[in-house]
Design a protein around this motif. Structure first.
Motif, PDB file in Angstrom:
ATOM      1  N   HIS A  10      46.312  17.437 -39.701  1.00  0.00           N
ATOM      2  CA  HIS A  10      44.943  17.719 -40.137  1.00  0.00           C
ATOM      3  C   HIS A  10      44.125  16.428 -40.028  1.00  0.00           C
ATOM      4  CE1 HIS A  10      41.740  19.632 -42.477  1.00  0.00           C
ATOM      5  NE2 HIS A  10      41.664  18.519 -43.185  1.00  0.00           N
ATOM      6  N   GLU A  11      43.031  16.477 -39.327  1.00  0.00           N
ATOM      7  CA  GLU A  11      42.220  15.271 -39.121  1.00  0.00           C
ATOM      8  C   GLU A  11      41.662  14.769 -40.445  1.00  0.00           C
ATOM      9  OE1 GLU A  11      38.284  13.677 -36.688  1.00  0.00           O
ATOM     10  OE2 GLU A  11      38.977  15.740 -36.419  1.00  0.00           O
ATOM     11  N   LEU A  12      42.021  13.536 -40.791  1.00  0.00           N
ATOM     12  CA  LEU A  12      41.540  12.953 -42.044  1.00  0.00           C
ATOM     13  C   LEU A  12      40.026  12.839 -42.013  1.00  0.00           C
ATOM     14  CD1 LEU A  12      42.354  11.659 -44.744  1.00  0.00           C
ATOM     15  CD2 LEU A  12      42.463   9.455 -43.566  1.00  0.00           C
ATOM     16  N   GLY A  13      39.390  13.344 -43.069  1.00  0.00           N
ATOM     17  CA  GLY A  13      37.935  13.296 -43.129  1.00  0.00           C
ATOM     18  C   GLY A  13      37.272  14.587 -42.698  1.00  0.00           C
ATOM     19  N   GLU A  21      46.111  22.565 -49.444  1.00  0.00           N
ATOM     20  CA  GLU A  21      45.844  22.668 -50.879  1.00  0.00           C
ATOM     21  C   GLU A  21      46.900  23.530 -51.563  1.00  0.00           C
ATOM     22  OE1 GLU A  21      43.481  21.271 -52.770  1.00  0.00           O
ATOM     23  OE2 GLU A  21      42.403  20.233 -51.159  1.00  0.00           O
ATOM     24  N   THR A  22      47.314  24.607 -50.906  1.00  0.00           N
ATOM     25  CA  THR A  22      48.353  25.479 -51.468  1.00  0.00           C
ATOM     26  C   THR A  22      49.676  24.733 -51.588  1.00  0.00           C
ATOM     27  OG1 THR A  22      47.315  27.482 -50.565  1.00  0.00           O
ATOM     28  CG2 THR A  22      49.661  27.605 -51.117  1.00  0.00           C
ATOM     29  N   LYS A  23      50.034  23.973 -50.554  1.00  0.00           N
ATOM     30  CA  LYS A  23      51.275  23.189 -50.585  1.00  0.00           C
ATOM     31  C   LYS A  23      51.254  22.155 -51.719  1.00  0.00           C
ATOM     32  CE  LYS A  23      53.996  24.451 -47.109  1.00  0.00           C
ATOM     33  NZ  LYS A  23      55.417  24.837 -47.290  1.00  0.00           N
ATOM     34  N   ILE A  24      50.091  21.538 -51.925  1.00  0.00           N
ATOM     35  CA  ILE A  24      49.955  20.544 -52.995  1.00  0.00           C
ATOM     36  C   ILE A  24      50.198  21.194 -54.355  1.00  0.00           C
ATOM     37  CG2 ILE A  24      48.327  19.040 -54.204  1.00  0.00           C
ATOM     38  CD1 ILE A  24      47.048  18.462 -51.464  1.00  0.00           C
ATOM     39  N   ARG A  25      49.563  22.352 -54.577  1.00  0.00           N
ATOM     40  CA  ARG A  25      49.740  23.050 -55.851  1.00  0.00           C
ATOM     41  C   ARG A  25      51.201  23.464 -56.052  1.00  0.00           C
ATOM     42  NH1 ARG A  25      44.957  21.810 -55.440  1.00  0.00           N
ATOM     43  NH2 ARG A  25      45.981  19.931 -56.172  1.00  0.00           N
ATOM     44  N   SER A  56      40.022  16.308 -49.443  1.00  0.00           N
ATOM     45  CA  SER A  56      39.101  17.437 -49.301  1.00  0.00           C
ATOM     46  C   SER A  56      37.654  16.964 -49.327  1.00  0.00           C
ATOM     47  CB  SER A  56      39.329  18.449 -50.434  1.00  0.00           C
ATOM     48  OG  SER A  56      39.157  17.827 -51.704  1.00  0.00           O
ATOM     49  N   ASP A  57      37.454  15.691 -49.676  1.00  0.00           N
ATOM     50  CA  ASP A  57      36.125  15.093 -49.755  1.00  0.00           C
ATOM     51  C   ASP A  57      36.043  13.957 -48.738  1.00  0.00           C
ATOM     52  OD1 ASP A  57      33.563  14.543 -50.640  1.00  0.00           O
ATOM     53  OD2 ASP A  57      34.112  14.448 -52.759  1.00  0.00           O
ATOM     54  N   SER A  62      37.956   8.042 -52.065  1.00  0.00           N
ATOM     55  CA  SER A  62      39.249   7.562 -52.566  1.00  0.00           C
ATOM     56  C   SER A  62      39.087   6.255 -53.326  1.00  0.00           C
ATOM     57  CB  SER A  62      40.236   7.368 -51.406  1.00  0.00           C
ATOM     58  OG  SER A  62      39.798   6.337 -50.531  1.00  0.00           O
ATOM     59  N   SER A  63      37.924   5.609 -53.198  1.00  0.00           N
ATOM     60  CA  SER A  63      37.678   4.347 -53.893  1.00  0.00           C
ATOM     61  C   SER A  63      37.196   4.599 -55.318  1.00  0.00           C
ATOM     62  CB  SER A  63      36.621   3.531 -53.152  1.00  0.00           C
ATOM     63  OG  SER A  63      36.199   2.429 -53.934  1.00  0.00           O
TER      64      SER A  63
END
Length: 205
Positions: A10-13, A21-25, A56-57, A62-63
């Motif tokens: 997945h391209e960052l950004g 998101e499902t995998k994270i949950r 996702s943003d 991230s800072s």
């Protein structure tokens, strides 16, 4: 491994991805049920260098500086961020984004430092710098949080200055960082302090 593989593809950004998101949950729930990957603020595993592989943003979020800025200006921050977010590639390119965390989890209160580094390239990569925000860790916030105080922000490793040779090195080394934490406190007292919440942390994720 499946989660990291999905993030790598997945391209960052590029924003939100429902599958990731499902995998994270699922991973968070598995860790909570089985009792691993938890208590990140006290386990000692959070210390080290971490690289952002999914967001996702916008990558700059991230800072911790941006978390604190949103605390200081909740009604206008999204509009302000939107101006720079709308600048398209290749005029503006971001990444990688890394955080170097050094925490003494045995201390009471927990103390340490966090350094956030986000590479920012403009003009098709002609001009690059590492936007660096330095924070102090004030304490743990529960089992999975660290209370941070934003201290300074500075563009480092500027390629424009590097092209000036020794003069550029002199300018860079003698340019003080911007006291972003102090500026935020002047705007809204307490806004320079934010909480970083880590819902899962093991030796590699």
């Amino acid at each position: 491994r499946d989660l990291i593989s999905q993030c790598d593809s997945h391209e960052l950004g590029s924003g939100y991805d429902a599958g990731i998101e499902t995998k994270i949950r699922e991973l968070e729930q598995l860790g909570e049920d089985a009792g691993f990957g938890q208590a990140s603020s006290l386990s000692g595993l959070i210390s080290g260098e971490w690289e952002l592989v999914y967001a996702s943003d916008d990558i700059t979020r991230s800072s911790p500086f941006f978390w604190a800025f949103r605390r200081a200006f909740p009604d206008s921050s999204d509009q302000i961020f939107g101006i720079t977010d709308a600048i398209p590639a290749p005029i503006k390119m971001l990444g990688p984004a890394k955080q170097t965390i050094d925490v003494d989890s045995a201390a009471r209160p927990v103390t340490g430092t966090l350094v956030s580094r986000v590479k920012v390239a403009t003009l098709g990569g002609v001009a690059t710098s590492i936007m660096t925000t330095r924070c102090n860790v004030l304490s743990a916030d529960g089992l999975d949080g660290l209370r941070l105080k934003v201290e300074t922000t500075k563009p480092e490793e500027s390629t424009i200055l590097q092209k000036l040779g020794p003069l550029g090195d002199l300018v860079s080394s003698n340019s003080p960082p911007f006291p972003s934490g102090e500026a935020l406190e002047r705007a809204v007292p307490g806004s320079s302090e934010v909480v970083m919440r880590t819902t899962y942390c093991d030796e590699g994720l």
